[in-house]
Design a protein around this motif. Structure first.
Motif, PDB file in Angstrom:
ATOM      1  N   PHE A   1      44.718  46.030  43.945  1.00  0.00           N
ATOM      2  CA  PHE A   1      45.348  44.910  43.252  1.00  0.00           C
ATOM      3  C   PHE A   1      44.259  44.010  42.670  1.00  0.00           C
ATOM      4  O   PHE A   1      43.114  44.027  43.118  1.00  0.00           O
ATOM      5  N   LEU A   2      44.645  43.222  41.678  1.00  0.00           N
ATOM      6  CA  LEU A   2      43.717  42.348  40.964  1.00  0.00           C
ATOM      7  C   LEU A   2      44.041  40.886  41.259  1.00  0.00           C
ATOM      8  O   LEU A   2      45.213  40.489  41.275  1.00  0.00           O
ATOM      9  N   LEU A   3      42.972  40.094  41.484  1.00  0.00           N
ATOM     10  CA  LEU A   3      43.102  38.645  41.608  1.00  0.00           C
ATOM     11  C   LEU A   3      42.419  38.019  40.389  1.00  0.00           C
ATOM     12  O   LEU A   3      41.209  37.793  40.387  1.00  0.00           O
ATOM     13  N   PRO A   4      43.172  37.753  39.319  1.00  0.00           N
ATOM     14  CA  PRO A   4      42.550  37.216  38.097  1.00  0.00           C
ATOM     15  C   PRO A   4      41.941  35.839  38.350  1.00  0.00           C
ATOM     16  O   PRO A   4      42.575  34.957  38.933  1.00  0.00           O
ATOM     17  N   GLY A   5      40.690  35.667  37.933  1.00  0.00           N
ATOM     18  CA  GLY A   5      40.035  34.372  38.021  1.00  0.00           C
ATOM     19  C   GLY A   5      39.729  33.897  39.426  1.00  0.00           C
ATOM     20  O   GLY A   5      39.361  32.734  39.618  1.00  0.00           O
ATOM     21  N   PHE A   6      39.841  34.762  40.421  1.00  0.00           N
ATOM     22  CA  PHE A   6      39.656  34.353  41.818  1.00  0.00           C
ATOM     23  C   PHE A   6      38.254  33.777  42.052  1.00  0.00           C
ATOM     24  O   PHE A   6      38.075  32.860  42.855  1.00  0.00           O
ATOM     25  N   ALA A   7      37.254  34.303  41.358  1.00  0.00           N
ATOM     26  CA  ALA A   7      35.869  33.861  41.570  1.00  0.00           C
ATOM     27  C   ALA A   7      35.414  32.819  40.560  1.00  0.00           C
ATOM     28  O   ALA A   7      34.222  32.509  40.477  1.00  0.00           O
ATOM     29  N   SER A   8      36.325  32.259  39.801  1.00  0.00           N
ATOM     30  CA  SER A   8      35.945  31.364  38.701  1.00  0.00           C
ATOM     31  C   SER A   8      35.225  30.104  39.159  1.00  0.00           C
ATOM     32  O   SER A   8      34.480  29.489  38.387  1.00  0.00           O
ATOM     33  N   ASP A   9      35.438  29.694  40.414  1.00  0.00           N
ATOM     34  CA  ASP A   9      34.781  28.477  40.896  1.00  0.00           C
ATOM     35  C   ASP A   9      33.528  28.767  41.720  1.00  0.00           C
ATOM     36  O   ASP A   9      32.961  27.860  42.306  1.00  0.00           O
ATOM     37  N   TRP A  10      33.096  30.013  41.776  1.00  0.00           N
ATOM     38  CA  TRP A  10      31.867  30.340  42.500  1.00  0.00           C
ATOM     39  C   TRP A  10      30.660  29.719  41.784  1.00  0.00           C
ATOM     40  O   TRP A  10      30.652  29.611  40.545  1.00  0.00           O
ATOM     41  N   PRO A  11      29.627  29.331  42.520  1.00  0.00           N
ATOM     42  CA  PRO A  11      28.404  28.830  41.871  1.00  0.00           C
ATOM     43  C   PRO A  11      27.827  29.806  40.845  1.00  0.00           C
ATOM     44  O   PRO A  11      27.280  29.390  39.826  1.00  0.00           O
ATOM     45  N   ALA A  12      27.972  31.106  41.089  1.00  0.00           N
ATOM     46  CA  ALA A  12      27.452  32.113  40.157  1.00  0.00           C
ATOM     47  C   ALA A  12      28.099  32.027  38.789  1.00  0.00           C
ATOM     48  O   ALA A  12      27.539  32.495  37.787  1.00  0.00           O
TER      49      ALA A  12
END
Length: 400
Positions: free
Chosen positions: A149-160
């Motif tokens: 399954f896909l989590l769209p934008g899940f990592a958008s707030d990571w420092p990277a």
């Protein structure tokens, strides 16, 4: 002075002997050789630094490269050895190769602009399910852990993605410092005869990804490397999802599953390369959370039940000497860790007659998705998957 020179030669010979044994040893038998390589290389580096009161730049770069080889080749086993190696690199850089700290002004980027043209995946007609809201841990454990399954934008707030942008060439240079080397694959597909592996300067590798600086036309790809361990500052730039710590039981389609054997039961690897880089269809033995940080990447997936029709490379030949094997897809060294198909899942159907059962049986059940920056994809162990970079791409896989 003659004695010191002779001692340095002995240390070089010990490190080389250990390296040659590592090339042919089984994974379970490598620890003594990794420790010998580490100790000999450490002592050789300290000797170089002590012999010259003010070491020249060539010696300094040689010392840093030698220390990086300890991390990459041997893993720096032994009490506090990894910490010692990283401390030495940092001190050498600070004393002899200082660099400017990163300032996020208007940095050059790995992906100057995205081509928004549609991406076609001919061998994967079905879309990976998407969850706009991250599911709870209990829902993940009970229902969702069995299929991708896909989590769209899940990592958008990571420092990277933000204050420490991995899309910035300046940041990636600053986080490593000068003189570092990294392992890369050379060639577009590890199934081909011209594929090889090299250790190259980190700055040269980044230059090869910069479209404004690129001179080397070879495809150079950093694949399945724990660069977060080699450059520890990068580890703070990602946030491992809680799903990775759920201690899942083996799925029904892959009963041989065992979690990674390290203390954290987690293996993090990075994947960085230019547009067009392909990882051919294969399986991995772990649950995978795959985060896309820079650029876009198309992922093709098929369930473990497709294995009978995936045309994998044959099992290892026990009589073949380990050092004679070039193609890792043949799995002579680690057959349990990888299984690679002969089928190019991203091609058109010109080879349909050669791999008829793949097109008839596998394609109707296959899934595909194009990951955007910030997306996180989950898939279970034993699932066939292939990757294609649609832009210069930086991804992180978290095996658990």
């Amino acid at each position: 002075m003659k004695r010191v020179s002779e001692s340095c030669q002995v240390l070089d010979e010990l490190a080389d002997d250990a390296y040659q044994h590592l090339l042919v040893a089984r994974r379970s038998d490598t620890l003594p050789w990794r420790r010998l390589y580490t100790e000999a290389s450490l002592m050789r580096t300290l000797a170089d630094l002590m012999l010259q009161r003010i070491p020249d730049e060539a010696t300094i770069e040689l010392c840093i490269a030698r220390l990086d080889r300890i991390l990459v080749i041997a893993g720096a086993p032994g009490a506090d050895r990894r910490e010692l190696v990283l401390l030495l690199i940092s001190k050498i850089q600070k004393d002899h190769l200082p660099s400017e700290p990163f300032r996020c002004l208007s940095p050059s980027t790995l992906v100057p602009s995205l081509d928004v043209a549609a991406v076609l995946v001919l061998a994967g007609p079905n879309a990976v399910p998407r969850h706009g809201q991250p599911p709870s841990i209990s829902v993940f454990q009970r229902r969702l852990r069995h299929e991708p399954f896909l989590l769209p934008g899940f990592a958008s707030d990571w420092p990277a993605m933000n204050e420490h942008p991995w899309r910035s060439l300046e940041y990636l240079r600053s986080v490593a410092g000068r003189g570092r080397i990294v392992p890369v694959e050379v060639g577009g597909d590890y199934r081909t005869d011209d594929w090889t592996q090299e250790l190259i300067a980190w700055e040269s590798f980044l230059d090869s990804l910069d479209e404004t600086q690129r001179r080397d036309q070879r495809i150079v790809y950093m694949a399945q490397h724990n660069i977060l361990d080699q450059f520890p500052s990068l580890r703070a730039d990602i946030i491992v999802p809680d799903y990775a710590y759920t201690s899942l039981s083996p799925p029904s389609g892959y009963p041989q599953y065992r979690p990674p054997a390290n203390d954290e039961q987690l293996v993090i690897n990075a994947w960085l390369g230019p547009k067009g880089t392909v990882s051919p269809g294969h399986t991995d033995p772990y649950f995978n959370l795959y985060a896309q940080i820079v650029g876009r990447k198309t992922v093709w997936l098929a369930p473990p039940s497709a294995s009978a029709h995936m045309y994998p490379y044959p099992p290892p030949v026990s009589a073949a000497p380990a050092d004679s094997v070039h193609n890792p897809a043949t799995n002579n060294l680690e057959p349990s860790m990888s299984n690679t198909t002969k089928v190019d899942v991203f091609c058109d159907r010109t080879n349909e007659s050669r791999f008829a059962m793949f097109w008839e049986k596998v394609v109707p059940t296959a899934l595909s998705v194009t990951l955007e920056p910030g997306d996180v994809l989950f898939f279970p162990p034993g699932w066939w998957h292939a990757m294609r970079s649609e832009d210069t791409s930086f991804s992180v896989s978290m095996w658990f």
